[in-house]
Design a protein around this motif. Structure first.
Motif, PDB file in Angstrom:
ATOM      1  N   VAL A 298       1.095  -1.005  -0.040  1.00 26.20           N
ATOM      2  CA  VAL A 298      -0.228   0.267   0.555  1.00 26.20           C
ATOM      3  C   VAL A 298       1.208   1.338  -0.041  1.00 26.20           C
ATOM      4  N   ARG A 299       0.587   1.682  -0.910  1.00 25.08           N
ATOM      5  CA  ARG A 299       1.410   3.552  -0.845  1.00 25.08           C
ATOM      6  C   ARG A 299       0.843   4.553  -0.060  1.00 25.08           C
ATOM      7  N   THR A 300       1.139   5.087   1.086  1.00 27.51           N
ATOM      8  CA  THR A 300       0.170   5.650   2.089  1.00 27.51           C
ATOM      9  C   THR A 300       0.696   7.288   1.267  1.00 27.51           C
ATOM     10  N   ARG A 301       0.126   7.983   2.103  1.00 21.49           N
ATOM     11  CA  ARG A 301       0.510   9.578   1.708  1.00 21.49           C
ATOM     12  C   ARG A 301       1.692  10.280   2.162  1.00 21.49           C
ATOM     13  N   LYS A 302       2.700   9.327   2.657  1.00 17.70           N
ATOM     14  CA  LYS A 302       3.633  10.074   2.074  1.00 17.70           C
ATOM     15  C   LYS A 302       4.274   9.561   1.703  1.00 17.70           C
ATOM     16  N   ARG A 303       3.757   8.158  -0.255  1.00 24.01           N
ATOM     17  CA  ARG A 303       4.366   7.793  -1.350  1.00 24.01           C
ATOM     18  C   ARG A 303       5.531   6.588  -0.465  1.00 24.01           C
ATOM     19  N   GLN A 304       5.327   6.352   0.361  1.00 23.00           N
ATOM     20  CA  GLN A 304       6.249   5.315   0.813  1.00 23.00           C
ATOM     21  C   GLN A 304       5.615   4.241   1.438  1.00 23.00           C
ATOM     22  N   PRO A 305       5.932   3.073  -0.440  1.00 25.99           N
ATOM     23  CA  PRO A 305       5.144   1.989  -0.562  1.00 25.99           C
ATOM     24  C   PRO A 305       5.202   1.107   0.861  1.00 25.99           C
ATOM     25  N   THR A 306       4.816   0.245   1.432  1.00 27.25           N
ATOM     26  CA  THR A 306       4.255  -0.063   2.944  1.00 27.25           C
ATOM     27  C   THR A 306       3.644  -1.758   2.694  1.00 27.25           C
ATOM     28  N   ARG A 307       5.021  -3.024   2.502  1.00 26.38           N
ATOM     29  CA  ARG A 307       4.295  -4.161   2.405  1.00 26.38           C
ATOM     30  C   ARG A 307       4.196  -4.103   4.187  1.00 26.38           C
ATOM     31  N   LEU A 308       2.472  -5.586   3.706  1.00 29.86           N
ATOM     32  CA  LEU A 308       1.464  -5.185   5.132  1.00 29.86           C
ATOM     33  C   LEU A 308       2.048  -6.801   4.915  1.00 29.86           C
ATOM     34  N   GLY A 309       2.361  -6.857   6.717  1.00 27.51           N
ATOM     35  CA  GLY A 309       2.509  -7.802   7.617  1.00 27.51           C
ATOM     36  C   GLY A 309       1.545  -8.809   7.613  1.00 27.51           C
ATOM     37  N   SER A 310       1.170  -9.784   8.809  1.00 29.61           N
ATOM     38  CA  SER A 310       0.105 -10.417   8.632  1.00 29.61           C
ATOM     39  C   SER A 310      -1.445 -10.181   9.334  1.00 29.61           C
ATOM     40  N   VAL A 311      -1.092  -8.978  10.788  1.00 32.33           N
ATOM     41  CA  VAL A 311      -2.215  -8.449  11.284  1.00 32.33           C
ATOM     42  C   VAL A 311      -1.538  -6.733  10.980  1.00 32.33           C
ATOM     43  N   VAL A 312      -1.997  -6.132  10.717  1.00 34.60           N
ATOM     44  CA  VAL A 312      -1.417  -4.284  10.912  1.00 34.60           C
ATOM     45  C   VAL A 312      -2.629  -3.553  10.938  1.00 34.60           C
ATOM     46  N   LEU A 313      -2.582  -2.467  11.993  1.00 38.78           N
ATOM     47  CA  LEU A 313      -3.324  -1.356  11.829  1.00 38.78           C
ATOM     48  C   LEU A 313      -3.110  -0.336  10.767  1.00 38.78           C
ATOM     49  N   TYR A 314      -4.551   0.022  10.314  1.00 44.10           N
ATOM     50  CA  TYR A 314      -4.416   1.017   9.238  1.00 44.10           C
ATOM     51  C   TYR A 314      -4.880   2.111  10.245  1.00 44.10           C
ATOM     52  N   GLY A 315      -3.536   4.080  10.542  1.00 44.15           N
ATOM     53  CA  GLY A 315      -4.180   4.741  11.534  1.00 44.15           C
ATOM     54  C   GLY A 315      -5.688   5.543  10.664  1.00 44.15           C
ATOM     55  N   ASN A 316      -6.221   6.676  10.963  1.00 44.93           N
ATOM     56  CA  ASN A 316      -7.312   7.138  10.426  1.00 44.93           C
ATOM     57  C   ASN A 316      -6.326   7.777   9.596  1.00 44.93           C
ATOM     58  N   SER A 317      -6.806   8.060   8.408  1.00 47.42           N
ATOM     59  CA  SER A 317      -6.187   8.364   7.069  1.00 47.42           C
ATOM     60  C   SER A 317      -6.851   9.508   6.607  1.00 47.42           C
ATOM     61  N   SER A 318      -6.238  10.191   5.436  1.00 51.38           N
ATOM     62  CA  SER A 318      -6.855  11.790   5.403  1.00 51.38           C
ATOM     63  C   SER A 318      -6.348  11.942   3.025  1.00 51.38           C
ATOM     64  N   ARG A 319      -5.831  10.239   3.002  1.00 51.37           N
ATOM     65  CA  ARG A 319      -5.098  10.600   1.202  1.00 51.37           C
ATOM     66  C   ARG A 319      -5.662   8.373   0.712  1.00 51.37           C
ATOM     67  N   ALA A 320      -6.356   8.982  -0.090  1.00 50.29           N
ATOM     68  CA  ALA A 320      -6.303   7.835  -0.574  1.00 50.29           C
ATOM     69  C   ALA A 320      -5.460   7.167  -1.358  1.00 50.29           C
ATOM     70  N   MET A 321      -5.247   5.439  -0.963  1.00 49.32           N
ATOM     71  CA  MET A 321      -3.984   5.242  -1.260  1.00 49.32           C
ATOM     72  C   MET A 321      -4.173   3.458  -1.850  1.00 49.32           C
ATOM     73  N   PRO A 322      -3.496   3.608  -3.094  1.00 49.02           N
ATOM     74  CA  PRO A 322      -3.425   2.605  -3.836  1.00 49.02           C
ATOM     75  C   PRO A 322      -2.991   1.397  -2.933  1.00 49.02           C
ATOM     76  N   VAL A 323      -3.571   0.663  -3.033  1.00 45.47           N
ATOM     77  CA  VAL A 323      -3.039  -1.312  -2.561  1.00 45.47           C
ATOM     78  C   VAL A 323      -2.340  -2.186  -4.158  1.00 45.47           C
ATOM     79  N   THR A 324      -1.892  -3.074  -3.892  1.00 47.43           N
ATOM     80  CA  THR A 324      -1.139  -3.454  -4.803  1.00 47.43           C
ATOM     81  C   THR A 324      -0.776  -4.741  -4.279  1.00 47.43           C
ATOM     82  N   SER A 325      -1.527  -5.915  -4.937  1.00 45.18           N
ATOM     83  CA  SER A 325      -1.898  -7.157  -5.045  1.00 45.18           C
ATOM     84  C   SER A 325      -1.506  -8.482  -5.690  1.00 45.18           C
ATOM     85  N   GLN A 326      -1.095  -9.059  -5.288  1.00 47.18           N
ATOM     86  CA  GLN A 326      -1.290 -10.452  -5.891  1.00 47.18           C
ATOM     87  C   GLN A 326      -1.230 -12.202  -5.695  1.00 47.18           C
TER      88      GLN A 326
END
Length: 311
Positions: free
Chosen positions: A75-103
C-alpha cells in the motif's frame, strides 16, 4: 475463491457488480460490537485472473487488516512510501486515498469506529494518522497470533463473522471515558453541511480545547478537517456509485463552486476528481456498492447514527 455475499438476509451478491476473478463478503458484527466495529469484510481474488495496482483504499477511520494470503500486498500511503503489509496490521485514520497492489488471495478487514479506536487501541490516533503499523505494537503478540490462527483455520468465508464476533466479545474492554463526547463529535462530523467549529463547541457544551483533544486523540484530526473529509467523500462516493458518469461541470452538494471541490480533491485524493474517476477501479466500486447494500453506507464514516446503536 470464497463465495461472495453476506449472512444478512436478502443480499444478492450479483448486485455487487464484481469484476471477474474477484470475490467479496460484507458482514454486520454482533449488535454489541457495532458501535465499535461497524463492519467486517473479506476480500479475495484469483491471482491467475486479477492482480496488480487497480485497488484503492479511500480515506477514513482506522482498520485492522488480517492478510491470509501468502502473496505480497503493498500500500502506498500519503507519504508516498510503499508499505508491504505484514500478517496483521493497523491502518491509522487516513486523509489520502491509498493505492493497493496485491498478488491475489484472501484479506480480512475489520473497520474501527472512533469509539472502537478508543476502546481497542487506546493510543493517540493523531500519532498514527496516514500510517500502517503492525498490530502487535498495541496488542500482546499472543493475542494477535490468536486472531490470526483462528482466521487461518476458518473457511475464510461464511465462518469469518462468527470467529470475529467471538474473538472481540470475549475480550471487550470497558467503555472509554471519552465515548459520550466521541458520539456527539462523530454525529456532527457526519452532517451534510460543515458548520463552524464554534457552533459545534456551543451545541455540545464543551470547551474548544476539550473538543480538539478528543478529536485528535481518537479521530486523528481536528474537527474542521474531519468535516471536510466527510463532505468530500459523500460527494465522491456518490459519483463512483452512479450508474452513469457524473457531469464534470456540476457543483456537488455542500460545495460553493467547482474550485472549492477541486481543493478538497487535491487534499484527499492528490489529484483531480476527473483523473481519479477515470482510473480503472472496478473492485473499489464493487466494495462501495456491497457495503452500502449490507451495512447502509459505502464507508464507515458515512454510516447513519442509528447504524451503530446497540440493539
Amino acid at each position: 475463491m470464497i463465495r461472495s455475499g453476506s449472512l444478512v438476509p436478502g443480499t444478492d451478491p450479483a448486485a455487487f457488480g464484481l469484476p471477474a476473478g474477484t470475490a467479496l463478503r460484507y458482514e454486520r458484527p454482533d449488535p454489541v460490537l457495532q458501535p465499535l466495529l461497524p463492519s467486517y469484510a473479506v476480500l479475495d481474488s484469483d491471482p491467475a485472473v486479477w492482480k496488480g495496482p487497480d485497488a484503492w483504499v479511500l480515506p477514513g477511520w482506522g482498520q485492522l487488516w488480517i492478510v491470509l494470503t501468502s502473496g505480497t500486498v503493498t500500500v502506498r500511503t500519503r507519504k508516498r512510501q510503499p508499505t508491504r503489509l505484514g500478517s496483521v496490521v493497523l491502518y491509522g485514520n487516513s486523509s489520502r486515498a491509498m493505492p493497493v497492489t496485491s498478488q491475489g488471495g484472501v484479506t480480512v478487514v475489520v473497520d474501527l469506529s472512533p469509539a472502537g479506536w478508543a476502546r481497542l487501541i487506546d493510543r493517540p490516533a493523531d500519532d498514527f494518522r496516514d500510517q500502517i503499523v503492525p498490530l502487535d505494537r498495541f496488542w500482546p503478540p499472543d493475542r494477535v497470533q490468536d486472531l490470526l490462527s483462528r482466521l487461518h483455520a476458518s473457511d475464510r468465508g461464511e465462518g469469518v463473522k462468527a470467529i470475529l464476533d467471538d474473538f472481540f466479545l470475549s475480550q471487550l474492554p470497558e467503555p472509554h471515558r471519552d465515548e459520550p463526547a466521541l458520539a456527539d463529535i462523530s454525529r456532527w462530523v457526519r452532517e451534510v453541511d460543515t458548520p463552524p467549529v464554534s457552533a459545534m463547541v456551543k451545541q455540545l457544551g464543551i470547551s474548544q480545547s476539550a473538543l480538539l483533544r478528543v478529536a485528535n486523540r481518537h479521530l486523528g484530526y481536528p474537527p474542521k478537517l474531519l468535516m471536510r473529509r466527510t463532505r468530500f467523500l459523500r460527494a465522491l462516493t456518490g459519483m463512483m456509485m452512479a450508474e452513469s458518469p457524473p457531469a464534470q461541470a456540476g457543483i456537488p452538494s455542500g460545495y460553493h463552486d467547482v474550485p472549492h471541490f477541486l481543493r478538497d480533491a487535491n487534499e484527499f485524493l492528490g489529484t483531480t476528481p476527473r483523473r481519479f474517476l477515470a482510473l480503472p477501479m472496478p473492485y473499489l466500486r464493487s466494495v462501495l456498492r456491497a457495503r452500502a447494500m449490507v451495512i447502509g453506507a459505502p464507508l464507515p464514516l458515512l454510516d447513519p447514527a442509528d447504524a451503530r446503536r446497540n440493539r
